[in-house]
Design a protein around this motif. Sequence first.
Motif, short mmCIF file in Angstrom:
data_model
loop_
_atom_site.label_atom_id
_atom_site.label_comp_id
_atom_site.label_asym_id
_atom_site.label_seq_id
_atom_site.Cartn_x
_atom_site.Cartn_y
_atom_site.Cartn_z
N ILE A 69 0.86 -1.18 0.00
CA ILE A 69 0.00 0.00 0.00
C ILE A 69 0.89 1.23 0.00
N ARG A 70 0.77 2.05 -1.04
CA ARG A 70 1.61 3.24 -1.18
C ARG A 70 0.89 4.52 -0.78
N ALA A 71 -0.41 4.55 -0.93
CA ALA A 71 -1.21 5.73 -0.57
C ALA A 71 -2.66 5.30 -0.47
N GLY A 72 -3.42 6.07 0.29
CA GLY A 72 -4.83 5.73 0.35
C GLY A 72 -5.63 6.63 1.27
N THR A 73 -6.91 6.68 0.99
CA THR A 73 -7.93 7.32 1.82
C THR A 73 -9.12 6.38 1.78
N ALA A 74 -10.23 6.79 2.34
CA ALA A 74 -11.43 5.96 2.25
C ALA A 74 -11.87 5.78 0.79
N ASP A 75 -11.60 6.80 -0.06
CA ASP A 75 -12.08 6.77 -1.44
C ASP A 75 -11.12 6.17 -2.45
N PHE A 76 -9.82 6.03 -2.12
CA PHE A 76 -8.90 5.42 -3.07
C PHE A 76 -7.79 4.70 -2.34
N VAL A 77 -7.21 3.72 -3.03
CA VAL A 77 -6.00 3.05 -2.54
C VAL A 77 -5.10 2.81 -3.74
N LEU A 78 -3.80 3.09 -3.55
CA LEU A 78 -2.79 2.84 -4.55
C LEU A 78 -1.82 1.82 -3.99
N VAL A 79 -1.65 0.70 -4.71
CA VAL A 79 -0.72 -0.33 -4.29
C VAL A 79 0.31 -0.56 -5.39
N GLY A 80 1.48 -1.03 -5.02
CA GLY A 80 2.51 -1.24 -6.03
C GLY A 80 3.40 -2.42 -5.72
N ARG A 81 4.08 -2.86 -6.77
CA ARG A 81 5.09 -3.91 -6.67
C ARG A 81 6.31 -3.46 -7.46
N ASN A 82 7.48 -3.67 -6.87
CA ASN A 82 8.71 -3.46 -7.61
C ASN A 82 8.95 -4.69 -8.49
N SER A 83 9.99 -4.63 -9.29
CA SER A 83 10.19 -5.67 -10.29
C SER A 83 11.64 -6.12 -10.34
N TRP A 84 11.82 -7.40 -10.59
CA TRP A 84 13.15 -7.96 -10.78
C TRP A 84 13.68 -7.60 -12.17
N ILE A 85 12.80 -7.30 -13.11
CA ILE A 85 13.22 -7.11 -14.51
C ILE A 85 12.98 -5.70 -15.03
N GLY A 86 12.73 -4.75 -14.16
CA GLY A 86 12.53 -3.38 -14.61
C GLY A 86 11.14 -3.11 -15.15
N MET A 87 10.14 -3.71 -14.51
CA MET A 87 8.75 -3.49 -14.93
C MET A 87 7.86 -3.32 -13.70
N PRO A 88 8.11 -2.27 -12.88
CA PRO A 88 7.27 -2.06 -11.70
C PRO A 88 5.84 -1.70 -12.11
N GLY A 89 4.91 -2.05 -11.24
CA GLY A 89 3.52 -1.76 -11.54
C GLY A 89 2.77 -1.24 -10.33
N GLU A 90 1.67 -0.59 -10.60
CA GLU A 90 0.78 -0.10 -9.54
C GLU A 90 -0.66 -0.37 -9.94
N LEU A 91 -1.48 -0.57 -8.93
CA LEU A 91 -2.92 -0.72 -9.09
C LEU A 91 -3.60 0.39 -8.28
N LEU A 92 -4.58 1.01 -8.87
CA LEU A 92 -5.36 2.05 -8.20
C LEU A 92 -6.81 1.61 -8.16
N LEU A 93 -7.41 1.67 -6.99
CA LEU A 93 -8.85 1.44 -6.87
C LEU A 93 -9.46 2.69 -6.26
N ARG A 94 -10.45 3.24 -6.94
CA ARG A 94 -11.12 4.46 -6.47
C ARG A 94 -12.63 4.19 -6.46
N ARG A 95 -13.24 4.56 -5.34
CA ARG A 95 -14.71 4.50 -5.28
C ARG A 95 -15.27 5.67 -6.07
N THR A 96 -16.34 5.44 -6.80
CA THR A 96 -17.06 6.51 -7.48
C THR A 96 -18.47 6.54 -6.92
N GLU A 97 -19.26 7.45 -7.41
CA GLU A 97 -20.63 7.57 -6.91
C GLU A 97 -21.44 6.29 -7.13
N HIS A 98 -21.19 5.61 -8.27
CA HIS A 98 -22.00 4.44 -8.61
C HIS A 98 -21.22 3.14 -8.67
#
Length: 138
Positions: A69-98
Amino acid sequence: MSTLPRIDYEDAFLVDVASPEARSAEQWLRVILEEAPQPVRLRLLSGWRSIGLKSASTSSDESVLGWQIRAGTADFVLVGRNSWIGMPGELLLRRTEHGLLFATFVRFAHPIARMLWAAVQPTHVRTVASLLEDAGRR
């Protein structure tokens, strides 16, 4: 919202859910990833390892199925993974109205990482769509 120095691939999915406010963004991400059926979780973990993503070395309170978990509030969370091969990634989940917005960000530090992602990207899209469809029913 990404912490990556550069984003070379991004996608975003929207899914309608009955009560997005019923859970925090982190709780929704845990439902999507950690409460997926065991065979799905095992495929996710295996797939992430096969493309060189490192698992978070933090406690389960600080990570979601190996994503730090790299950042977050009740409305969003950002998670990430580093990489052995130079391809780090992140996932973002954000609540919307619907519903929920789920986004993926990837950085390619090497041409080989770009080629590898091109090979797995169709599977990634199908997998995310399936995970979110399941979450929409919960």
